[in-house]
Every structure is written in structure tokens, then in C-alpha cells.
Design a protein around this motif. Structure first.
Motif, PDB file in Angstrom:
ATOM      1  N   ARG A  67      29.511 -36.572 -10.944  1.00 51.85           N
ATOM      2  CA  ARG A  67      28.743 -35.470 -11.513  1.00 51.85           C
ATOM      3  C   ARG A  67      28.308 -35.850 -12.922  1.00 51.85           C
ATOM      4  NH1 ARG A  67      31.195 -29.557 -10.328  1.00 51.85           N
ATOM      5  NH2 ARG A  67      29.897 -29.222 -12.179  1.00 51.85           N
ATOM      6  N   MET A  68      27.098 -35.482 -13.284  1.00 50.60           N
ATOM      7  CA  MET A  68      26.576 -35.834 -14.598  1.00 50.60           C
ATOM      8  C   MET A  68      27.243 -35.025 -15.709  1.00 50.60           C
ATOM      9  SD  MET A  68      24.322 -37.802 -16.199  1.00 50.60           S
ATOM     10  CE  MET A  68      22.831 -38.211 -15.290  1.00 50.60           C
ATOM     11  N   ASP A  69      27.612 -33.758 -15.410  1.00 53.22           N
ATOM     12  CA  ASP A  69      28.097 -32.903 -16.495  1.00 53.22           C
ATOM     13  C   ASP A  69      29.537 -33.206 -16.900  1.00 53.22           C
ATOM     14  OD1 ASP A  69      29.153 -32.001 -14.119  1.00 53.22           O
ATOM     15  OD2 ASP A  69      28.707 -29.879 -14.469  1.00 53.22           O
ATOM     16  N   ASN A  70      30.421 -33.473 -15.926  1.00 55.13           N
ATOM     17  CA  ASN A  70      31.834 -33.686 -16.271  1.00 55.13           C
ATOM     18  C   ASN A  70      32.381 -35.016 -15.771  1.00 55.13           C
ATOM     19  OD1 ASN A  70      32.132 -33.292 -13.522  1.00 55.13           O
ATOM     20  ND2 ASN A  70      32.958 -31.228 -13.735  1.00 55.13           N
ATOM     21  N   HIS A  71      31.540 -35.820 -15.099  1.00 52.21           N
ATOM     22  CA  HIS A  71      31.885 -37.167 -14.633  1.00 52.21           C
ATOM     23  C   HIS A  71      32.978 -37.161 -13.562  1.00 52.21           C
ATOM     24  CE1 HIS A  71      29.445 -38.164 -18.071  1.00 52.21           C
ATOM     25  NE2 HIS A  71      30.308 -37.582 -18.871  1.00 52.21           N
ATOM     26  N   ASP A  72      33.161 -36.033 -12.888  1.00 59.00           N
ATOM     27  CA  ASP A  72      34.092 -35.989 -11.764  1.00 59.00           C
ATOM     28  C   ASP A  72      33.540 -36.819 -10.612  1.00 59.00           C
ATOM     29  OD1 ASP A  72      35.791 -34.348 -13.116  1.00 59.00           O
ATOM     30  OD2 ASP A  72      35.261 -32.516 -12.028  1.00 59.00           O
ATOM     31  N   VAL A  73      34.435 -37.467  -9.877  1.00 58.20           N
ATOM     32  CA  VAL A  73      34.045 -38.228  -8.692  1.00 58.20           C
ATOM     33  C   VAL A  73      33.820 -37.262  -7.535  1.00 58.20           C
ATOM     34  CG1 VAL A  73      34.792 -39.949  -6.996  1.00 58.20           C
ATOM     35  CG2 VAL A  73      35.296 -40.286  -9.426  1.00 58.20           C
ATOM     36  N   THR A  86      26.129 -46.367 -20.612  1.00 53.72           N
ATOM     37  CA  THR A  86      27.001 -45.608 -21.506  1.00 53.72           C
ATOM     38  C   THR A  86      26.406 -44.310 -22.039  1.00 53.72           C
ATOM     39  OG1 THR A  86      26.192 -46.882 -23.404  1.00 53.72           O
ATOM     40  CG2 THR A  86      28.162 -47.710 -22.267  1.00 53.72           C
ATOM     41  N   GLN A  87      25.095 -44.076 -21.856  1.00 50.28           N
ATOM     42  CA  GLN A  87      24.502 -42.874 -22.433  1.00 50.28           C
ATOM     43  C   GLN A  87      23.208 -42.514 -21.727  1.00 50.28           C
ATOM     44  OE1 GLN A  87      22.495 -43.166 -26.246  1.00 50.28           O
ATOM     45  NE2 GLN A  87      22.440 -45.412 -26.121  1.00 50.28           N
ATOM     46  N   TRP A  88      22.741 -41.280 -21.965  1.00 50.25           N
ATOM     47  CA  TRP A  88      21.401 -40.876 -21.560  1.00 50.25           C
ATOM     48  C   TRP A  88      20.741 -40.164 -22.730  1.00 50.25           C
ATOM     49  CZ3 TRP A  88      20.332 -35.697 -21.873  1.00 50.25           C
ATOM     50  CH2 TRP A  88      21.417 -34.804 -21.818  1.00 50.25           C
ATOM     51  N   GLN A  89      19.415 -40.268 -22.787  1.00 49.91           N
ATOM     52  CA  GLN A  89      18.642 -39.632 -23.855  1.00 49.91           C
ATOM     53  C   GLN A  89      17.399 -38.985 -23.252  1.00 49.91           C
ATOM     54  OE1 GLN A  89      17.641 -42.655 -26.721  1.00 49.91           O
ATOM     55  NE2 GLN A  89      19.746 -42.923 -27.435  1.00 49.91           N
ATOM     56  N   ARG A  90      17.084 -37.769 -23.679  1.00 49.40           N
ATOM     57  CA  ARG A  90      15.867 -37.080 -23.235  1.00 49.40           C
ATOM     58  C   ARG A  90      14.914 -36.962 -24.417  1.00 49.40           C
ATOM     59  NH1 ARG A  90      14.013 -31.601 -22.378  1.00 49.40           N
ATOM     60  NH2 ARG A  90      15.955 -30.782 -23.240  1.00 49.40           N
ATOM     61  N   TRP A  91      13.683 -37.456 -24.214  1.00 46.65           N
ATOM     62  CA  TRP A  91      12.685 -37.532 -25.283  1.00 46.65           C
ATOM     63  C   TRP A  91      11.448 -36.723 -24.933  1.00 46.65           C
ATOM     64  CZ3 TRP A  91      13.240 -40.574 -29.776  1.00 46.65           C
ATOM     65  CH2 TRP A  91      14.351 -41.422 -29.792  1.00 46.65           C
ATOM     66  N   GLU A 148      17.765 -34.343 -26.664  1.00 47.00           N
ATOM     67  CA  GLU A 148      19.208 -34.265 -26.441  1.00 47.00           C
ATOM     68  C   GLU A 148      19.693 -35.593 -25.880  1.00 47.00           C
ATOM     69  OE1 GLU A 148      20.430 -31.553 -23.379  1.00 47.00           O
ATOM     70  OE2 GLU A 148      18.600 -31.834 -22.206  1.00 47.00           O
ATOM     71  N   SER A 149      20.994 -35.779 -25.909  1.00 49.75           N
ATOM     72  CA  SER A 149      21.588 -37.005 -25.379  1.00 49.75           C
ATOM     73  C   SER A 149      22.972 -36.694 -24.840  1.00 49.75           C
ATOM     74  CB  SER A 149      21.659 -38.092 -26.465  1.00 49.75           C
ATOM     75  OG  SER A 149      22.490 -37.664 -27.537  1.00 49.75           O
ATOM     76  N   GLY A 150      23.498 -37.620 -24.059  1.00 52.46           N
ATOM     77  CA  GLY A 150      24.815 -37.410 -23.485  1.00 52.46           C
ATOM     78  C   GLY A 150      25.557 -38.720 -23.321  1.00 52.46           C
ATOM     79  N   ASP A 151      26.866 -38.619 -23.265  1.00 53.68           N
ATOM     80  CA  ASP A 151      27.739 -39.792 -23.196  1.00 53.68           C
ATOM     81  C   ASP A 151      28.181 -40.034 -21.755  1.00 53.68           C
ATOM     82  OD1 ASP A 151      29.466 -41.778 -24.825  1.00 53.68           O
ATOM     83  OD2 ASP A 151      30.891 -40.809 -23.462  1.00 53.68           O
ATOM     84  N   LEU A 152      28.146 -41.288 -21.306  1.00 50.09           N
ATOM     85  CA  LEU A 152      28.562 -41.653 -19.953  1.00 50.09           C
ATOM     86  C   LEU A 152      29.723 -42.634 -19.951  1.00 50.09           C
ATOM     87  CD1 LEU A 152      25.028 -42.175 -18.312  1.00 50.09           C
ATOM     88  CD2 LEU A 152      26.492 -40.168 -18.139  1.00 50.09           C
ATOM     89  N   THR A 153      30.362 -42.825 -21.101  1.00 48.15           N
ATOM     90  CA  THR A 153      31.418 -43.836 -21.192  1.00 48.15           C
ATOM     91  C   THR A 153      32.673 -43.460 -20.420  1.00 48.15           C
ATOM     92  OG1 THR A 153      32.202 -42.831 -23.259  1.00 48.15           O
ATOM     93  CG2 THR A 153      30.627 -44.653 -23.443  1.00 48.15           C
ATOM     94  N   ALA A 154      32.833 -42.164 -20.076  1.00 49.05           N
ATOM     95  CA  ALA A 154      34.049 -41.738 -19.375  1.00 49.05           C
ATOM     96  C   ALA A 154      34.199 -42.390 -18.007  1.00 49.05           C
ATOM     97  CB  ALA A 154      34.067 -40.216 -19.226  1.00 49.05           C
TER      98      ALA A 154
END
Length: 666
Positions: A527-533, A475-480, A492-498
């Protein structure tokens, strides 16, 4: 698509240098570092080990790893510019970036020599890089490319767009045309597929080595060369061998008694610690020589692996590999070290793949309870896990003994490990743990946690030479940033729930641009940025992603795909689509054809039509039966050719691609 990711202040010294100006003014002074490498993981950055990669290019594939030259701000680490070249080029600059664009995207160009000839004909380029004319042309092009990189988020797309603008206008000083920025769907190229009829017990893939290693239930090790269509190069049974006394004598770094006690610091820090002690500054731990008459003495050992191979791994050379066997019935022994000289049948074994008799064992870290082996192909130490005692050890693949005097005690099973490129720290996750931990490997000490649920961790990627780590779940990614060690900073972090409806997250590409999910036997690429197939595959059991290689385990064997994120023309898409592996269908490859081939009539996603011809007398080339063999074929060698009439860069062209075929029904 447009993103100003390179600051004008940072780029100004580079632009002044390209113009021949003075870049020493205080207001624009930047300490610059240039790094050159073969970018085998396709993230447009020189990472640890890439300059010494054993693979210079991806062999006979149409998408080769690029040689890159990046300029980095030494103070901030920010990448200021990056230029590319085909991997068979000896230097990198703005002009070779044009050559890279041709090799990567021009369906009529296969290597840097052909690219230079093509560009010379189109742009009248003098490729003598010592000439004044070349220096002038390169400086002008460098200004154009640096400007393009300020306007486009992906340097590859920026270079391609500027190159297409230049070729369209026939002028190296052509203005950047934003309409030429590629925004087409990426393409998955099926490069190879191979059937495996035996039951597979374990497998591993190395993009760096371009090799697939497969262990089968009969304890055979099969090596496939992915530079040659996953061609089988070795098929050897695991056989017994000896560990020499001389080698064993150099391997005694820590005695069993000394493994039990740490001096001043809890050597056996548990991952359940919520407030670990502040550790001392990292230092290389001294090797502890034997000090007692009861210490085990060097002796030659006969090693005879038993049980089924449970894990396989690559070494940093082509001569050796590693295998793990486990005795599941063995009783737990809480006082056991990782590598016991008395054990000779189970554990981690180093094998010699060059031995003509088989995959002969030459050394071992032996214990009957070891269940996990995490070993890298760049020569770093391996992490091994004792499932009974729930202990994680750090082992040297050179000595096949513990690399330090400590272990990490877990409170449940091991879910995930990943050591950083410098072999200093590792990410460790427990199956039942509520957190993901940063562990210092020299003394196996837990330094900190990330507040990231361990049972949700799916993938880990190290960045910035190991100073940063990306944690990824469904559901998410995090950069540490981990440089503070005991207090990592979330950058930064990002959402992958879409895309969660697509199934469980399986793997993320090394360049962090794409990820895959598996639902049943279907694998979907996003795609990681917009979750397009961007692609879907069926009959998938599992998959790994290394560099631009997506290796898929199917119900019948393995397939290798390569993802192209820059597709500039329909003919390039045709070149990507028409591969020997796709035509071979169920035959696996064209070297041994026993059944009908697949000869498509069109290229999906385009309006291109294909006509087929060839020298094989036993094959049909047209109609619905194109690719069919006659009944009861006999052995025959020949070629088949795909021909497409189209246009390319405004010119009418006839594009052809020829494949060698060996009909061999026996």
C-alpha cells in the motif's frame, strides 16, 4: 480511515440541489463541471481519453471498470463528488452507485440487470428514472452518499459502507454506519495465465485495449485477449511490405538540412543545459514543405525488416501495431535524421495485423540506430531514440515521419521517457544524468529540471490532464505542478524507504494506491499510504501495472492479476479466489486441459469450505486427489462446480460457481 477530503462549502451546493433547494446564493456559489467516463485506470477521475476508451468493460472478469460521474470545481479543479455505475449502464447517479456496489461486491450478482432486481427486492426501488418516485429516492440517496464521502477518504469505500448500511436497515435513508467501512486485506485475483514456449524478445500490454502483444525471437507477433483469459487471437510472422508513394508524399514535413538549424531558439537543446533559455509561448509548428530540388521526392518503398524485434507497441486501433528492429553493427552517422527513406530494413515499422498472410509492414520510420520506441495506445506521437548519436526524436505514428523539425541531444543513454496525455510535454531522464527534465515536444526544448536523480527514476504518472506529474524512485515520490513550465512547483512528496528491503521498485498502480518491489524472483505488493504488504507473487521476471491489471512475466509465460481494494464478505473473497486460471494450474486455461487441475478445499483467509462436483467422468472431485485426471484421458467436455454453504448479509445461502472444461490431451 476517516478523512474529510471534501469541503462542506464545496458540497453544500450539491446537497441543496439534491434537496431541491436554491443553490444560487453568492456565499455558496461554485462553478461546477460534470464529467462522465469509464474509469478504466481506477483512479475515480475522468482522465484524457477515457470517455473514448475502446474498452467498455473488462470482459468476463468479476472486477469491471466502473462508469463514473464526477463533479469538479471549475475554478480549483477540486473533485467535489463522484458517483458510480456498472460499466454496462447508460447513466450514472446515486441510485446506480448502489447497483455498482452489488456488481463489484455481491457474489450472486454479475451485471446491472441482476443488481437492479436484487435491490428492488430488498429496497422496493422503482428503476424508472423518469418517474417522480425515482427522482425522490435518488435525491434522498444522494444526500446520504455525499455525507458518507465527507467521512471516508476513498469514495468507493464510502459508497460501499453506505450501501451496506442501507441494506442492513432496509431503508434508503439509513444513517451511515462507520463500522461497515471495509478495512480488510485487499485481494489479488488471478484472472489468466498463458505459457509461451518460444524465446520472448519483447512484449507490451494495454489495459485500454485489453490486449497483450508478444514478440518472439522468430519474429512472430502473438496477440492475446485478456478479456477471455489471455486467449491467443493472432499469431503472425513479421513480413515485408510496401509503403505507397501517395502516403510517402504526405509525409515529407522536414528536410535533413532543415533539421540542423533552429531559428532564434536552440533547436537541439541538450539535457545538460543547467539554465535553459525562456522559451516562446507554445504554438503548433508549421509544416515545412520541400523547397529544394535536392529534397527527397515521394516514392514507393519496399520495406523488408531484418534482425530480431527489439520492441513492440500498440496503435490507437486494432488493425495496426508497431515493431522496432535495430542493426547493432551499424556505424554511427551524426547527420542522420530519425526517418531515412533510403533505409528499408531497420527502424520502426507500422504493421497491418489484419493481413491474412502475416503481420505485413505498411510504413516505416527507418534508421539502423534506433534503439528505443515509446508509443502510446491512444494515438499520441511516439518518442524514438538513436543510441549512437544520442538523439531523441518525436515521430508521428500516422505519417511515420518526424512530427517536428527538432531533436533533443542527450549526453548519455536514454533511461526513461513519458509524454503527457495532451502530447505537449515529456519527462526525459538520462542514464548518467543528475536530473529529470521537462521537455516541450513541439521543439524538443528542455524547459526545466526537477532536482530528481535521473538514474533513480523508476516510474512516472501524469495527473490532472497532464498539468501535474508524479516522479517515483526506490525511496521517495514527488508530485509537481508543471503549468509554470520553466519553474515547476513541488506540491507534495512522500517517503518509500520503509519498504526498501523488499527490493527494487518496479511499478506503481495508476490510482497511486499501491506499488510493487522485486527481490530476486519475488514480487511484493505494498500500500502506498502505510507500506503494508497486501500480496506476494513468486517466479516473477518483470511486471507492469495498468489500471487495476497487474501483468506479470514469469519464467514460463504471463499471468494477469487484478487487485480488489474493496472486499466486503468472505463469499466475495471466494469469488475472487476461484478463477478458471487458478484451477487450470499448469494447463494455462480450461479450454485445453492436458494435466491435473487444482481444486482447493478451502478459501485462504476465510473459514469457508468448498465441495466440488461435475459432469466430467475422468476427474476426481473429492479428497486429496481432487482435480486429478485418470491415466491416459481421452477428449471430453463438461463442467465442474464449486459449492459453498455460508451466510450473506444475515441470510443462509448456498453459493455456486461453475466452470466449463475441455479435456484435450492431444
Amino acid at each position: 480511515m476517516v478523512k474529510k477530503n471534501l469541503s462542506m462549502v464545496a458540497l453544500l451546493p450539491l446537497m441543496l440541489a439534491a434537496c431541491g433547494g436554491d443553490n444560487s446564493a453568492d456565499d455558496v456559489s461554485v462553478d461546477l463541471v460534470e464529467r462522465e467516463c469509464v474509469d478504466w485506470n481506477d483512479n475515480l477521475s475522468c482522465d484524457s481519453g477515457e470517455s473514448a476508451s475502446v474498452v467498455a468493460q473488462a470482459g468476463n472478469t468479476s472486477a469491471r471498470a466502473a462508469r463514473i460521474l464526477e463533479t469538479v470545481d471549475a475554478t480549483t479543479g477540486q473533485q467535489l463528488s463522484v458517483f458510480l455505475a456498472p460499466s454496462d449502464t447508460t447513466y450514472v447517479d446515486a441510485m446506480t452507485s448502489l447497483a455498482w456496489n452489488e456488481v463489484a461486491g455481491n457474489p450472486f450478482v454479475e451485471n446491472s440487470d441482476q443488481a437492479r432486481v436484487y435491490l428492488s427486492n430488498k429496497l422496493n426501488i422503482n428503476w424508472d428514472n423518469t418517474s417522480a418516485e425515482y427522482v425522490t429516492q435518488e435525491a434522498a440517496l444522494r444526500r446520504q452518499l455525499l455525507s458518507a464521502m465527507r467521512q471516508v477518504d476513498d469514495p468507493k469505500l464510502a459508497i460501499s459502507a453506505q450501501a451496506e448500511s442501507i441494506l442492513a436497515q432496509g431503508n434508503l435513508n439509513a444513517d451511515f454506519d462507520s463500522e461497515r467501512v471495509a478495512d480488510t486485506t485487499v485481494a489479488l485475483e488471478l484472472l489468466a495465465q498463458v505459457p509461451v514456449s518460444q524465446t520472448i524478445s519483447s512484449w507490451n500490454y494495454s489495459a485500454r485495449r485489453q490486449q497483450l502483444i508478444v514478440a518472439t525471437s522468430d519474429n512472430y507477433l502473438r496477440l492475446y485477449d485478456s478479456r477471455n483469459g489471455l486467449k491467443l487471437t493472432d499469431n503472425k510472422q513479421l513480413i515485408a511490405g510496401k509503403e505507397s508513394a501517395d502516403a510517402a508524399g504526405s509525409k515529407q514535413i522536414a528536410m535533413a538540412a532543415q533539421l540542423q538549424v533552429g531559428q532564434g531558439v536552440d533547436a537541439f537543446a541538450s539535457a545538460t543545459n543547467v539554465a535553459p533559455p525562456v522559451p516562446p509561448a507554445p504554438t503548433t509548428p508549421p509544416v515545412t514543405p520541400p523547397t529544394s530540388p535536392t529534397d527527397p521526392q515521394p516514392a514507393e518503398r519496399d520495406l523488408n525488416p531484418q534482425g530480431t524485434i527489439a520492441a513492440v507497441g500498440f496503435s490507437n486501433n486494432f488493425a495496426n501495431a508497431f515493431v522496432l528492429t535495430r542493426n547493432a553493427a551499424a556505424s554511427s552517422d551524426a547527420s542522420s535524421r530519425a526517418c531515412q527513406t533510403a533505409e528499408t530494413q531497420y527502424g520502426v515499422f507500422k504493421v497491418n495485423l489484419f493481413d491474412t498472410a502475416g503481420a505485413r509492414v505498411v510504413a516505416g520510420c527507418n534508421q539502423s540506430h534506433l534503439s528505443v520506441m515509446d508509443v502510446r495506445d491512444d494515438g499520441g506521437n511516439m518518442l524514438v531514440f538513436d543510441a549512437n548519436a544520442q538523439r531523441l526524436y518525436w515521430v508521428s505514428p500516422q505519417t511515420m515521419r518526424e512530427a517536428n523539425n527538432h531533436y533533443l541531444l542527450l549526453s548519455s543513454g536514454l533511461a526513461f521517457t513519458s509524454a503527457n496525455p495532451a502530447d505537449e510535454y515529456a519527462i526525459v531522464a538520462e542514464q548518467g544524468g543528475a536530473n529529470v527534465y521537462l521537455v516541450r515536444l513541439q521543439d524538443m526544448l528542455v524547459l526545466s529540471g526537477f532536482g530528481f536523480a535521473a538514474n533513480e527514476l523508476r516510474d512516472v504518472h501524469w495527473q490532472s490532464e497532464g498539468d501535474e506529474v508524479v516522479l517515483i524512485s526506490d525511496t521517495q515520490w514527488q508530485r509537481w505542478d508543471i503549468r509554470a513550465l520553466t519553474a515547476p512547483v513541488l506540491l507534495e512528496s512522500g517517503d518509500l524507504t520503509a519498504s526498501v528491503a523488499g527490493g527494487t521498485l518496479i511499478a506503481v498502480s495508476d490510482n497511486l494506491l499501491y506499488y510493487t518491489r522485486k527481490n530476486g524472483s519475488q514480487l511484493t505488493v505494498y500500500r502506498m499510504d502505510n507500506h503494508d504488504v497486501v500480496g506476494q507473487l513468486t517466479d516473477v521476471e518483470t511486471a507492469v501495472w495498468q489500471a487495476s491489471d497487474l501483468i506479470v512475466k514469469t519464467s514460463t509465460g504471463f499471468s494477469r492479476y487484478q487487485l480488489h481494494r474493496t472486499v466486503l464478505s468472505p463469499l466475495q473473497r471466494a469469488d475472487i479466489y476461484l478463477t478458471a486460471a487458478r484451477l487450470a494450474a499448469g494447463n494455462g486455461n480450461l479450454d485445453k486441459v492436458e494435466s491435473n487441475l487444482t481444486l482447493p478445499a478451502t478459501i485462504p483467509g476465510t473459514q469457508l469450505n468448498i465441495s466440488w462436483s461435475g459432469s466430467l467422468q475422468q476427474m476426481t472431485y473429492s479428497g486429496n486427489n481432487a482435480g486429478d485426471l485418470v491415466a491416459n484421458p481421452t477428449e471430453e467436455r463438461g463442467t465442474i462446480t464449486a459449492t459453498i454453504n455460508s451466510t450473506y448479509r444475515g441470510d443462509a445461502v448456498r453459493w455456486k460457481k461453475t466452470f466449463e472444461v475441455h479435456i484435450n490431451p492431444n
